[in-house]
Design a protein around this motif. Structure first.
Motif, PDB file in Angstrom:
ATOM      1  N   GLN A  48       6.070  12.314 -13.806  1.00 26.33           N
ATOM      2  CA  GLN A  48       5.751  11.538 -15.002  1.00 26.33           C
ATOM      3  C   GLN A  48       7.006  10.969 -15.683  1.00 26.33           C
ATOM      4  O   GLN A  48       7.306  11.277 -16.833  1.00 26.33           O
ATOM      5  N   PRO A  49       7.764  10.128 -14.958  1.00 29.41           N
ATOM      6  CA  PRO A  49       8.966   9.533 -15.559  1.00 29.41           C
ATOM      7  C   PRO A  49       8.583   8.514 -16.634  1.00 29.41           C
ATOM      8  O   PRO A  49       7.453   8.017 -16.660  1.00 29.41           O
ATOM      9  N   ALA A 102       0.827  -1.206   0.000  1.00 30.54           N
ATOM     10  CA  ALA A 102       0.000   0.000   0.000  1.00 30.54           C
ATOM     11  C   ALA A 102       0.863   1.259   0.000  1.00 30.54           C
ATOM     12  O   ALA A 102       0.585   2.217  -0.731  1.00 30.54           O
ATOM     13  N   VAL A 103       1.921   1.253   0.800  1.00 27.40           N
ATOM     14  CA  VAL A 103       2.821   2.407   0.834  1.00 27.40           C
ATOM     15  C   VAL A 103       3.505   2.591  -0.513  1.00 27.40           C
ATOM     16  O   VAL A 103       3.608   3.720  -1.028  1.00 27.40           O
ATOM     17  N   LEU A 104       3.958   1.502  -1.118  1.00 29.04           N
ATOM     18  CA  LEU A 104       4.614   1.598  -2.418  1.00 29.04           C
ATOM     19  C   LEU A 104       3.662   2.093  -3.508  1.00 29.04           C
ATOM     20  O   LEU A 104       4.066   2.858  -4.386  1.00 29.04           O
ATOM     21  N   ALA A 164       4.308   5.376  -5.668  1.00 27.51           N
ATOM     22  CA  ALA A 164       4.381   5.255  -7.125  1.00 27.51           C
ATOM     23  C   ALA A 164       3.381   6.194  -7.803  1.00 27.51           C
ATOM     24  O   ALA A 164       3.710   6.835  -8.811  1.00 27.51           O
ATOM     25  N   LEU A 165       2.168   6.299  -7.278  1.00 25.87           N
ATOM     26  CA  LEU A 165       1.179   7.202  -7.858  1.00 25.87           C
ATOM     27  C   LEU A 165       1.603   8.659  -7.720  1.00 25.87           C
ATOM     28  O   LEU A 165       1.443   9.451  -8.652  1.00 25.87           O
ATOM     29  N   TRP A 173      10.272   2.861 -18.698  1.00 27.17           N
ATOM     30  CA  TRP A 173      11.456   2.060 -18.403  1.00 27.17           C
ATOM     31  C   TRP A 173      12.029   2.439 -17.030  1.00 27.17           C
ATOM     32  O   TRP A 173      12.510   1.588 -16.296  1.00 27.17           O
ATOM     33  N   PHE A 174      11.963   3.722 -16.687  1.00 30.09           N
ATOM     34  CA  PHE A 174      12.454   4.154 -15.379  1.00 30.09           C
ATOM     35  C   PHE A 174      11.565   3.611 -14.271  1.00 30.09           C
ATOM     36  O   PHE A 174      12.053   3.173 -13.222  1.00 30.09           O
ATOM     37  N   GLN A 175      10.261   3.647 -14.501  1.00 29.12           N
ATOM     38  CA  GLN A 175       9.327   3.122 -13.507  1.00 29.12           C
ATOM     39  C   GLN A 175       9.576   1.635 -13.268  1.00 29.12           C
ATOM     40  O   GLN A 175       9.572   1.172 -12.126  1.00 29.12           O
TER      41      GLN A 175
END
Length: 96
Positions: free
Chosen positions: A45-46, A31-33, A37-38, A49-51
């Motif tokens: 807005q990376p 949940a924290v991740l 991430a959001l 591929w970076f995400q």
């Protein structure tokens, strides 16, 4: 893995793979991740591929760590509940 601790006799069998209490750690970590991430996606807005390079290893490492931590907490809780019930203590009491 041994079934019992050689020193204190703690039964390791209580922490089975279906341990529901150990599931809360990984759920909380996930949940924290997801929130982080959001937020990262909304703010910077990376590229994709970076995400992927960032979140796949980070997610795997944090979930594995959370499972290990939750399982260790379960073993600690069982050991703490056994204080004063050491099988070798009762043998020593009978000898005296």
């Amino acid at each position: 893995m041994p079934q019992n601790c050689a020193t204190c006799g703690l039964d390791f069998g209580g922490g089975s793979a279906g341990n529901r209490r150990a599931a809360f750690g990984p759920l909380l970590a996930a949940a924290v991740l997801i929130v982080i991430a959001l937020l990262l996606d909304l703010l910077w807005q990376p590229p994709l591929w970076f995400q992927l390079l960032l979140w796949v290893p980070l997610t795997m490492a944090s979930i594995i760590y959370a499972v290990r931590l939750a399982r260790a907490a379960g073993v600690y809780a069982r050991a703490a509940s056994m204080v004063g019930t050491h099988p070798k203590d009762s043998e020593n009491d009978q000898d005296s």
